[in-house]
Design an enzyme around this catalytic site. Structure first.
Site, PDB file in Angstrom:
ATOM      1  N   HIS A  18      45.323  29.490  25.401  1.00  0.00           N
ATOM      2  CA  HIS A  18      44.136  28.758  25.840  1.00  0.00           C
ATOM      3  C   HIS A  18      44.590  27.516  26.604  1.00  0.00           C
ATOM      4  O   HIS A  18      45.483  26.797  26.136  1.00  0.00           O
ATOM      5  CB  HIS A  18      43.317  28.353  24.600  1.00  0.00           C
TER       6      HIS A  18
ATOM      7  N   GLY B 172      47.145  37.142  36.405  1.00  0.00           N
ATOM      8  CA  GLY B 172      48.252  37.574  35.559  1.00  0.00           C
ATOM      9  C   GLY B 172      49.526  36.775  35.680  1.00  0.00           C
ATOM     10  O   GLY B 172      50.617  37.313  35.494  1.00  0.00           O
TER      11      GLY B 172
ATOM     12  N   ILE C 162      35.486  38.856  24.680  1.00  0.00           N
ATOM     13  CA  ILE C 162      35.702  38.545  23.264  1.00  0.00           C
ATOM     14  C   ILE C 162      36.019  39.865  22.565  1.00  0.00           C
ATOM     15  O   ILE C 162      35.305  40.851  22.766  1.00  0.00           O
ATOM     16  CB  ILE C 162      34.417  37.951  22.635  1.00  0.00           C
TER      17      ILE C 162
ATOM     18  N   ASN D  81      50.480  34.517  33.550  1.00  0.00           N
ATOM     19  CA  ASN D  81      51.072  34.515  32.197  1.00  0.00           C
ATOM     20  C   ASN D  81      51.751  35.842  31.906  1.00  0.00           C
ATOM     21  O   ASN D  81      52.832  35.876  31.319  1.00  0.00           O
ATOM     22  CB  ASN D  81      50.013  34.206  31.138  1.00  0.00           C
TER      23      ASN D  81
ATOM     24  N   GLU E  69      52.011  26.701  30.136  1.00  0.00           N
ATOM     25  CA  GLU E  69      51.636  28.003  29.559  1.00  0.00           C
ATOM     26  C   GLU E  69      52.762  29.005  29.750  1.00  0.00           C
ATOM     27  O   GLU E  69      53.103  29.759  28.843  1.00  0.00           O
ATOM     28  CB  GLU E  69      50.359  28.547  30.228  1.00  0.00           C
TER      29      GLU E  69
ATOM     30  N   MET F 222      39.094  38.069  29.756  1.00  0.00           N
ATOM     31  CA  MET F 222      37.823  37.354  29.733  1.00  0.00           C
ATOM     32  C   MET F 222      36.747  38.014  28.868  1.00  0.00           C
ATOM     33  O   MET F 222      35.561  37.856  29.124  1.00  0.00           O
ATOM     34  CB  MET F 222      37.312  37.161  31.174  1.00  0.00           C
TER      35      MET F 222
ATOM     36  N   ARG G  28      30.069  47.128  22.706  1.00  0.00           N
ATOM     37  CA  ARG G  28      31.375  46.457  22.621  1.00  0.00           C
ATOM     38  C   ARG G  28      32.305  47.165  21.649  1.00  0.00           C
ATOM     39  O   ARG G  28      33.522  47.222  21.851  1.00  0.00           O
ATOM     40  CB  ARG G  28      31.197  44.990  22.205  1.00  0.00           C
TER      41      ARG G  28
END
Ligand code: GRF
Length: 224
Positions: free
Chosen positions: A117, A12, A92, A14, A182, A90, A65
């Protein structure tokens, strides 16, 4: 003040940069909730330390999902989240999740899910972008903030920063150089969103009032 929801699976850093930028007034917003799929994620501790709500929606053993993402949407909405920022998340996200945070008139066509990314998209999407750039022999790498669409790292690009790849770089050294960028770039892009300066035309993101990067402007004074 925009209400931000952050999804994170890892340490974490970011998230830390986003929390700091909110506290310092560099983002006109606040982190309303941090949600992680992993109970031990460092991001949760960072959130708690900063006084932000931290929740776990465990993903271990989950195969449905759509049902998982429905839970996420429910938690984010419970906190009034207007913009979702993936930060080292992590998993989608599903199309239904993206629809729940889709574009509106207020966002001038921009979706409401951002990701960062650690590579210069469209090169090297997916996992281990730094290793991919090294192995390929690229001379430059960097990071990309983009809106999230249904593909893997394929959404419209909001901002990019570039770093050199140096001859003696290891994956860890390159990753650290990129991470520094980033931490600067993500809060900046979020602030543009918060200020309503972003709009989407096709897949090109316009940033109202932006100037060409300094190095380019110096070499090409006519564009200023
Ligand atoms: C960052 O490199 C980010 O770009 C990638 O995962 C890493 C997460 O780092 N998606 P952190 O959890 O923010 O420290």
């Amino acid at each position: 003040m925009i209400r931000i929801g952050v999804l994170a699976s890892g340490g974490g850093t970011n998230l830390g940069a986003i929390l700091d930028a909110c506290a310092a007034g560099r983002i006109d917003g606040r982190v309303a909730v941090v949600v992680s799929n992993l109970p031990g994620a460092g991001a949760l501790a960072r959130a708690e330390k900063a006084g932000a709500a931290a929740e776990v929606v465990p993903s271990k053993g989950v195969t449905d999902r759509a049902a998982y993402d429905a839970q996420l949407v429910e938690r984010l909405r419970a906190h009034g989240v207007e913009l979702v920022c993936l930060a080292g998340y992590m998993r989608i996200v599903t199309p239904a999740f993206l629809r729940a945070f889709g574009p509106s008139e207020a966002t001038r066509g921009c979706p409401r899910v951002l990701n960062i990314h650690p590579g210069l998209l469209p090169s090297f999407p997916g996992l281990h972008a730094q290793r991919q750039a090294l192995d390929y022999g690229a001379r430059f790498s960097g990071c990309t903030v983009h809106f999230v669409d249904e593909g893997t790292d394929t959404g419209p690009i909001v901002a990019q920063a570039i770093v050199p790849v140096l001859p003696d770089d290891t994956e860890a050294v390159l990753a650290a150089r990129i991470l520094e960028q980033e931490h600067r770039l993500y809060p900046q892009a979020i602030q543009w969103f918060a200020q309503g300066r972003l709009s989407l035309e096709g897949r090109r993101v316009r940033v109202d009032g932006s100037r060409p990067p300094a190095a380019f402007a110096q070499a090409n004074p006519a564009v200023e």
